[in-house]
Design an enzyme around this catalytic site. Structure first.
Site, PDB file in Angstrom:
ATOM      1  N   GLU A 122      57.178 127.792  56.435  1.00 20.54           N
ATOM      2  CA  GLU A 122      57.113 126.610  57.471  1.00 20.54           C
ATOM      3  C   GLU A 122      55.705 126.417  57.902  1.00 20.54           C
ATOM      4  O   GLU A 122      54.902 127.015  57.552  1.00 20.54           O
ATOM      5  CB  GLU A 122      57.586 127.332  58.913  1.00 20.54           C
ATOM      6  CG  GLU A 122      59.125 127.330  58.780  1.00 20.54           C
ATOM      7  CD  GLU A 122      59.784 127.743  60.175  1.00 20.54           C
ATOM      8  OE1 GLU A 122      58.926 127.805  61.123  1.00 20.54           O
ATOM      9  OE2 GLU A 122      60.940 127.750  60.274  1.00 20.54           O
TER      10      GLU A 122
ATOM     11  N   TYR B 163      60.140 128.643  68.333  1.00 24.95           N
ATOM     12  CA  TYR B 163      60.375 128.227  67.238  1.00 24.95           C
ATOM     13  C   TYR B 163      61.504 128.919  66.281  1.00 24.95           C
ATOM     14  O   TYR B 163      61.636 128.525  65.062  1.00 24.95           O
ATOM     15  CB  TYR B 163      59.061 128.566  66.295  1.00 24.95           C
ATOM     16  CG  TYR B 163      57.932 127.407  66.766  1.00 24.95           C
ATOM     17  CD1 TYR B 163      57.368 127.727  68.173  1.00 24.95           C
ATOM     18  CD2 TYR B 163      57.717 126.305  66.053  1.00 24.95           C
ATOM     19  CE1 TYR B 163      56.441 126.951  68.738  1.00 24.95           C
ATOM     20  CE2 TYR B 163      56.752 125.260  66.891  1.00 24.95           C
ATOM     21  CZ  TYR B 163      56.082 125.575  68.208  1.00 24.95           C
ATOM     22  OH  TYR B 163      55.123 124.955  68.592  1.00 24.95           O
TER      23      TYR B 163
ATOM     24  N   HIS C 277      54.406 142.210  57.606  1.00 23.12           N
ATOM     25  CA  HIS C 277      54.497 141.149  58.583  1.00 23.12           C
ATOM     26  C   HIS C 277      53.588 141.497  59.711  1.00 23.12           C
ATOM     27  O   HIS C 277      54.170 141.544  60.914  1.00 23.12           O
ATOM     28  CB  HIS C 277      56.061 140.835  59.089  1.00 23.12           C
ATOM     29  CG  HIS C 277      56.761 140.273  57.845  1.00 23.12           C
ATOM     30  ND1 HIS C 277      57.820 139.690  58.175  1.00 23.12           N
ATOM     31  CD2 HIS C 277      56.398 140.129  56.653  1.00 23.12           C
ATOM     32  CE1 HIS C 277      58.560 139.102  57.089  1.00 23.12           C
ATOM     33  NE2 HIS C 277      57.709 139.613  56.021  1.00 23.12           N
TER      34      HIS C 277
ATOM     35  N   TYR D 234      67.252 137.207  52.792  1.00 22.65           N
ATOM     36  CA  TYR D 234      67.079 137.440  51.284  1.00 22.65           C
ATOM     37  C   TYR D 234      68.438 138.209  50.904  1.00 22.65           C
ATOM     38  O   TYR D 234      68.728 138.413  49.569  1.00 22.65           O
ATOM     39  CB  TYR D 234      65.874 138.461  51.064  1.00 22.65           C
ATOM     40  CG  TYR D 234      64.780 137.311  50.838  1.00 22.65           C
ATOM     41  CD1 TYR D 234      64.347 136.994  49.549  1.00 22.65           C
ATOM     42  CD2 TYR D 234      63.809 137.075  51.954  1.00 22.65           C
ATOM     43  CE1 TYR D 234      63.159 136.208  49.477  1.00 22.65           C
ATOM     44  CE2 TYR D 234      62.739 136.251  51.893  1.00 22.65           C
ATOM     45  CZ  TYR D 234      62.357 135.878  50.499  1.00 22.65           C
ATOM     46  OH  TYR D 234      61.444 135.039  50.598  1.00 22.65           O
TER      47      TYR D 234
ATOM     48  N   GLN E  12      51.576 145.663  53.249  1.00 24.39           N
ATOM     49  CA  GLN E  12      50.997 144.436  53.801  1.00 24.39           C
ATOM     50  C   GLN E  12      49.759 144.906  54.581  1.00 24.39           C
ATOM     51  O   GLN E  12      49.141 144.036  54.890  1.00 24.39           O
ATOM     52  CB  GLN E  12      51.913 143.261  54.210  1.00 24.39           C
ATOM     53  CG  GLN E  12      52.731 142.882  53.283  1.00 24.39           C
ATOM     54  CD  GLN E  12      53.826 141.812  53.872  1.00 24.39           C
ATOM     55  OE1 GLN E  12      53.574 141.659  55.026  1.00 24.39           O
ATOM     56  NE2 GLN E  12      54.760 141.606  53.099  1.00 24.39           N
TER      57      GLN E  12
END
Ligand SMILES: [Ca+2]
Ligand SMILES: [Ca+2]
Length: 381
Positions: free
Chosen positions: A250, A260, A158, A271, A90
């Site tokens: 979310e 949070y 991430h 997962y 990513q």
């Protein structure tokens, strides 16, 4: 979504819409979609005051687009002097945004994955002055790294690294948890946090955890997973979306000093099948305003303020990756709900509002064909 499913879904649509390709030019939609360019794994875009467009490509290029009235008429130049990026997974080039006073200081802010010691990586944010020539190209001058994820860790997922400026001129960065889970609750790390900085990267004295010093002083909110959308509404509220674990995407209202809950609570689960207690079990953690299950894989966010689509003023738009959809979210004070979903038949990475009030999309563009830049303009407009 497969072509077969689309054909099925479109079978009740008007004949004319079917002839036009149904999903892209559906007669029931208030917009028409026009391809305006094509890029290699584009990640982000931002409009310059002169109407041109900066587009970042994940492998480490920054493009300058002089838009024509169609893709063939658009001219694509290049901005030199960009930082080296750690491309892979990513990671790569990330966000590009303008300083609120760009017209007078020409400052642009860039995020990217940066290589560290050994096999480690982390997100970084740099600023530089954008110097444009009269050939449709440009260069970054005086590039300066003003923020880094701490610590750099292994893995290629991430990063987050969306950037937004608030009305107070402060710089906000989403710093995802690098698929390491627990750093999101660790104040010795700025992973899994939203950070708030001055525009030079220094820490504002009025941040909620300023008295703790270190990276904790940067933190505005914590307990986040993978935040790929961060945007202020017209009332100054900060919204984000984050990719949750399985069944737990979310949409959150970001509030000063709040936790949070990730990875302690999530309305989704790991997962690998392990349970994560839902938000309702731990009311001390801030709960999402929307949970998506099945997930939409939110990739980019704007709050619409234009007049081309007057009914949508004040709505949020989310670019969906796995959902291959543009998702419209209605905001009502501090509440939010999904109002509408437009199937676009490709993974969407980025949504932006143009100076013309049109909606602009970048497809994720994995593979050889590249990701299209699409302009969504009012039908007949
Ligand atoms: Ca953007
Ligand atoms: Ca759960």
């Amino acid at each position: 979504m497969t072509r077969k499913l689309l054909t099925l879904a479109c079978s009740t649509a008007l004949l004319a819409a079917l002839a036009a390709g149904c999903n892209a030019q559906d007669a029931s939609r208030p917009f028409q979609s026009t391809e305006m360019g094509r890029f290699g794994e584009p990640w982000a875009m931002t409009f310059l005051p002169d109407g041109r467009l900066l587009v970042s490509e994940k492998r480490g290029k920054l493009k300058l687009v002089s838009l024509g009235d169609a893709a063939a008429a658009s001219k694509v130049g290049e901005i030199s002097g960009v930082p080296a990026v750690a491309y892979g997974g990513q990671g790569g080039f990330g966000d590009v945004v303008l300083h609120p006073q760009f017209a007078s200081n020409q400052q642009v802010y860039l995020s990217y994955a940066e290589a560290g010691e050994g096999d480690t990586r982390g997100a970084a944010v740099a600023r530089a002055r954008l110097v444009l020539d009269d050939q449709g190209n440009g260069a970054l001058s005086g590039l300066e790294v003003i923020w880094r994820q701490v610590p750099k860790v292994t893995g290629e997922g991430h990063y987050g690294h969306r950037i937004a400026f608030g009305a107070d001129g402060k710089l906000w960065i989403s710093s995802s948890e690098r698929q390491k889970f627990t750093p999101a609750q660790d104040m010795q790390s700025n992973l899994g946090k939203i950070v708030r900085l001055n525009d030079d990267g220094s820490v504002p004295a009025d941040n909620p955890f300023a008295s703790q010093g270190g990276v904790a002083a940067q933190v505005w909110s914590l307990g986040h997973r993978n935040i790929l959308g961060l945007a202020f509404d017209a009332q100054g509220r900060l919204w984000e979306h984050e990719m949750g674990p399985k069944g737990g995407d979310e949409f959150n209202l970001v509030q000063r000093g709040k936790n949070y809950g990730y990875p302690i609570v999530s309305n989704g689960n790991h997962y690998d099948g392990r349970d994560i207690p839902d938000h309702a079990t731990r009311p001390e953690f801030e709960a999402p305003k929307i949970t998506w299950n099945p997930v939409i894989s939110p990739g980019g966010l704007i709050i619409y303020s234009g007049s081309a689509f007057p009914d949508w003023k004040g709505n949020a738009f989310v670019a969906g990756l796995s959902s291959e959809a543009l998702v419209r979210v209605q905001l009502d004070g501090d509440q939010a709900r999904e109002a509408e979903r437009f199937d676009m038949d490709e993974r969407l990475r980025e949504v932006e509002q143009g100076p013309d009030g049109n909606l602009w999309l970048l497809e994720d563009g994995k593979g050889n064909a590249g990701g299209r830049l699409l302009k969504l303009s009012p039908k007949g407009g």
